[in-house]
Design a protein around this motif. Structure first.
Motif, mmCIF file in Angstrom:
data_model
loop_
_atom_site.group_PDB
_atom_site.id
_atom_site.type_symbol
_atom_site.label_atom_id
_atom_site.label_comp_id
_atom_site.label_asym_id
_atom_site.label_seq_id
_atom_site.Cartn_x
_atom_site.Cartn_y
_atom_site.Cartn_z
ATOM 1 N N ASP B 69 0.744 -1.525 0.286
ATOM 2 C CA ASP B 69 -0.424 -0.176 0.156
ATOM 3 C C ASP B 69 0.593 1.429 -0.227
ATOM 4 O OD1 ASP B 69 -2.110 -1.802 -0.043
ATOM 5 O OD2 ASP B 69 -2.402 -1.544 2.569
ATOM 6 N N TYR B 81 -2.209 9.049 5.978
ATOM 7 C CA TYR B 81 -2.841 9.179 5.053
ATOM 8 C C TYR B 81 -2.979 8.087 3.615
ATOM 9 C CZ TYR B 81 -1.825 12.987 1.926
ATOM 10 O OH TYR B 81 -1.270 13.835 1.001
ATOM 11 N N ALA B 85 -6.306 7.311 -2.196
ATOM 12 C CA ALA B 85 -7.607 7.848 -2.658
ATOM 13 C C ALA B 85 -7.844 9.466 -1.942
ATOM 14 C CB ALA B 85 -8.491 6.873 -1.334
ATOM 15 N N HIS B 86 -6.813 10.040 -1.103
ATOM 16 C CA HIS B 86 -6.094 11.359 -1.903
ATOM 17 C C HIS B 86 -5.347 11.864 -1.918
ATOM 18 C CE1 HIS B 86 -9.018 10.538 1.464
ATOM 19 N NE2 HIS B 86 -8.386 9.986 2.369
#
Ligand code: GTP
Ligand code: MG
Ligand code: ZN
Lengths: 236, 114
Positions: B69, B81, B85-86
């Motif tokens: 990841d 984070y 996704a961001h």
């Protein structure tokens, strides 16, 4: 009982033969080492290597021709053209500038690594001040493989858009110079030069930005002067 | 295209490890691939299968890929984070003062060879 024993013994024997070898090494590490070695040798010889990258068709060859014609009377220059499978660019450079220009065959690879660059340099004549590598047209792979160059430059052409630094952060972060080419077509595109400079600075505050028009030669002098200064510094 | 270049580098590195360990045949190569490494596992396997069929000692060698990841660090609110996704913008505080902690690995973990 006996059979089970025999089987496990056999299995053990085979297991013994197969070695599990731990490597735990980034595939970029070895290339990085070779690139550092190459740079050290170039320093000794006083040869400056510039690695020029861009997307296909951004104007690498055209920019090189204009730049070389501006500096070839002052220093000894040669070019290595990395193309997947043609020698069109190498011939073009030779015809337009008269300097030594060779073709490196990448064998289908999307980038040049330090070893291939070294092989190319071995094929150039001695006593060069500046060797320029036109890398394969691509903004991803060449950024990951250090060629051993002293400086990295890239070309972003106006039609590609000012947001490229956001999309290809690695390329922009490793380049010492960003040439923004094809400024003659600025009126026809919504390319925002200020935004572009801002995005480049976000990735790489130290990057020098030169807007140029390779076709007319406008702005190429600033880049050529930067290059001459860098070559002189390297030879010191 | 990119993946093929990566495969050649893997093969070169594995050959070296085999030589150092007096091995002549490799049956498995285990890789760590980060989520944002720009390597597409599916293409990597395709290129791998093509390349090993031509390489002595590599015939039938399996490629095992472990995906890692991607995680980004925000230096303003000191938190981590998920990158995919961001992106560059911290979901906790909206800051852009962030950098990738991990997730760009292209790493050979281990090999099995005889
Ligand atoms: N309008 C305009 N066109 C340019 C300029 N510079 C280059 N071109 C054109 O853009 C096209 C590609 O230029 P090249 O110099 O071959 O680009 P390249 O990056 O070397 O291309 P590849 O080697 O194929 O990746 C050619 O048709 C050039 O004439 C410029 O400043 N303005
Ligand atoms: Mg070209
Ligand atoms: Zn934050």
């Amino acid at each position: 009982m006996q059979i089970i024993h025999y089987l496990s013994a056999r299995k053990l024997k085979i297991m013994e033969k197969v070695k599990v070898i731990e490597i735990k090494k980034s595939i970029f590490e070895e290339n990085g080492r070779e690139a550092d070695e190459l740079r050290a040798e170039l320093k000794k010889k006083g040869v400056f290597l510039l690695n020029l990258m861009s997307s296909p068709g951004s104007g690498k060859t055209t920019t090189l021709i204009a730049t070389i014609n501006a500096i070839k009377d002052k220093i000894k220059v040669a070019v290595m053209e990395a193309d997947i499978d043609s020698d069109v660019d190498a011939i073009k450079i030779k015809e337009a500038t008269g300097i030594e220009s060779i073709q490196l065959h990448t064998g289908g690879m999307c980038h040049l690594d330090a070893e291939m660059t070294r092989q190319g340099l071995d094929n150039l004549s001695e006593g060069l001040d500046l060797a320029i590598l036109e890398n394969v047209g691509n903004l991803v792979c060449p950024a990951e493989f250090d060629t051993g160059a002293v400086r990295n430059a890239m070309i972003l052409s106006v039609p590609e858009g000012h947001d490229k630094p956001l999309k290809y952060p690695l390329m922009f972060s490793i380049c010492d110079v960003v040439l923004i080419n094809k400024t003659d077509v600025l009126p026809y595109f919504d390319f925002d030069m200020d935004k572009c400079r801002e995005y480049i600075a976000m990735r790489n505050p130290a990057a020098k930005v030169f807007p140029i028009c390779a076709r007319t030669g406008e702005g190429v002098d600033s880049f050529a002067n930067w290059l001459l200064e860098e070559v002189a510094l390297w030879k010191n | 295209m990119h993946e093929l270049g990566i495969v050649f580098h893997i093969i070169k590195e594995v050959k070296k490890a085999m030589q150092e360990n007096n091995c002549s045949k490799v049956s498995k190569v285990v890789m760590n691939i980060g989520e944002v490494s720009t390597v597409v596992p599916y293409y990597l396997e395709d290129c791998w299968n093509w390349a090993v069929s031509k390489e002595e000692g590599f015939q039938g060698c399996k490629l095992e890929i472990k995906m890692l990841d991607a995680v980004t660090w925000c230096d303003d609110c000191k938190s981590e984070y998920p990158t995919v996704a961001h992106g560059k913008t911290c979901p906790h505080c909206g800051s852009g003062n962030t950098w990738l902690l991990r997730g760009n690995e292209v790493e050979i973990l281990e090999i099995e060879a005889i």
